[in-house]
Design an enzyme around this catalytic site. Structure first.
Site, PDB file in Angstrom:
ATOM      1  N   SER A 123      31.972  -1.238 -17.412  1.00  0.00           N
ATOM      2  CA  SER A 123      31.083  -0.481 -16.522  1.00  0.00           C
ATOM      3  C   SER A 123      29.719  -0.228 -17.146  1.00  0.00           C
ATOM      4  O   SER A 123      28.736  -0.034 -16.422  1.00  0.00           O
ATOM      5  CB  SER A 123      31.735   0.850 -16.122  1.00  0.00           C
ATOM      6  OG  SER A 123      32.223   1.527 -17.258  1.00  0.00           O
TER       7      SER A 123
ATOM      8  N   HIS B 124      27.642   5.004 -19.001  1.00  0.00           N
ATOM      9  CA  HIS B 124      27.132   4.494 -17.728  1.00  0.00           C
ATOM     10  C   HIS B 124      25.612   4.601 -17.653  1.00  0.00           C
ATOM     11  O   HIS B 124      24.928   3.655 -17.262  1.00  0.00           O
ATOM     12  CB  HIS B 124      27.773   5.259 -16.575  1.00  0.00           C
ATOM     13  CG  HIS B 124      29.204   4.887 -16.340  1.00  0.00           C
ATOM     14  ND1 HIS B 124      29.924   5.317 -15.249  1.00  0.00           N
ATOM     15  CD2 HIS B 124      30.056   4.115 -17.063  1.00  0.00           C
ATOM     16  CE1 HIS B 124      31.148   4.822 -15.310  1.00  0.00           C
ATOM     17  NE2 HIS B 124      31.257   4.111 -16.400  1.00  0.00           N
TER      18      HIS B 124
END
Length: 303
Positions: free
Chosen positions: A207, A253
């Site tokens: 991610s 992230h």
């Protein structure tokens, strides 16, 4: 009375065959089996091969190879992630796939593979054990962490986005530039997790790179003067997910998002003159900045 020998030219590759057709490039006689249609006349196999070697390869709008349309780099990244998941499941057993808690019990358990490859600052695996982590010299974690996942659900969510975003960006950037974007976004997210989170908190998953690809799509489409309104909700949804779901590496992230955006800007807005050199220098500069941040964090943890 013997016949006069034939004076008709013969194919240079098949001497037993008479022919009056000649290669338009080298002027050698060629038979029907050796003829290759050209824009004017026919060419022999050797001239066709030579032409392919000297022909200038088509390039994308950002200087990348047009072979990116095939999506080979994206497919290779997905294959690596799946392979690592298989190895992790073999090493960790069924609970490595699902049922270990998190996301309604669908997340996978920790395995020897995730322990070895995830972002870890400076901590033992078990209380009283030897210290592990990036500060302990295990620098590979800044790269390997983007290829390991906690369970199949974690893997599938990331691979679905990689398949959708990766093929598009690889087509626009070319495979090498796309790989640089993917890896630097992943390293950026992993460095951010290393620098800002507790040294005993592991983090892993693709991610970090995926968030970089989301912002990269927006940057690339803006450069191509394409509509980006449909991409904004995707970014917003992923940000909401990041801040609302527990046990998600917020720093990872956001770090991947920022690093991917910066690299995409370098690749998309480098001037055409000396574009490749500027793109390479820009990507190298991003890597050096990330490396300096990781070294400074290491000094703090060891100090």
């Amino acid at each position: 009375m013997s016949e006069a020998p034939s004076t008709a030219p013969v194919c240079y590759r098949h001497p037993s065959r008479e022919t009056y057709i000649r290669c338009t490039r080298c002027d050698r006689p060629i038979c029907p089996d050796c003829m290759n249609e050209a824009s004017v006349g026919h060419q022999c196999p050797e001239c066709v091969s030579e032409g392919k070697r000297t022909q200038r390869q088509a390039r994308t709008a950002f200087g990348g190879s047009s072979i990116g349309r095939a999506g080979y780099a994206t497919q290779a990244l997905i294959a690596i992630n799946v392979l690592v998941m298989v190895i992790s499941a073999i090493a960790g057993g069924p609970r490595a796939i699902a049922g270990a808690g998190g996301w309604f019990g669908l997340m996978g358990d920790d395995t020897p593979v995730t322990r070895w490859a995830s972002v870890l600052g400076y901590a033992p695996y078990v209380l009283g054990g030897p210290l592990h982590g990036i500060a302990a010299g295990e620098w590979w974690r800044l790269v390997t962490a983007m290829f390991v996942h906690y369970g199949v659900l974690h893997l599938l969510l990331n691979m679905m986005l990689l398949w959708q975003l990766g093929r598009y960006l690889e087509e626009k950037l070319g495979p090498l530039r796309f790989l640089a974007l993917y890896l630097l976004a992943g390293i950026g997210g992993n460095v951010a997790a290393y620098v800002t989170t507790a040294p005993n908190a592991p983090a892993a998953g693709a991610s970090t790179s995926i968030f970089g690809l989301v912002l990269a799509m927006i940057v690339v489409n803006r450069r191509l003067r394409l509509d980006v309104t449909q991409l904004i909700p995707l970014l917003v949804v992923n940000l909401i997910f990041t801040f609302s779901v527990p046990n998600v590496s917020v720093a990872g992230h956001l770090g991947g998002l920022v690093a991917g955006g910066v690299v995409a800007f370098i690749l998309a807005y480098a001037p055409a003159r000396r574009r490749t050199q500027i793109q390479a220098a820009g990507c190298a500069a991003v890597f050096v900045v990330l490396l300096i941040a990781a070294v400074m964090r290491t000094q703090i943890l060891l100090g």
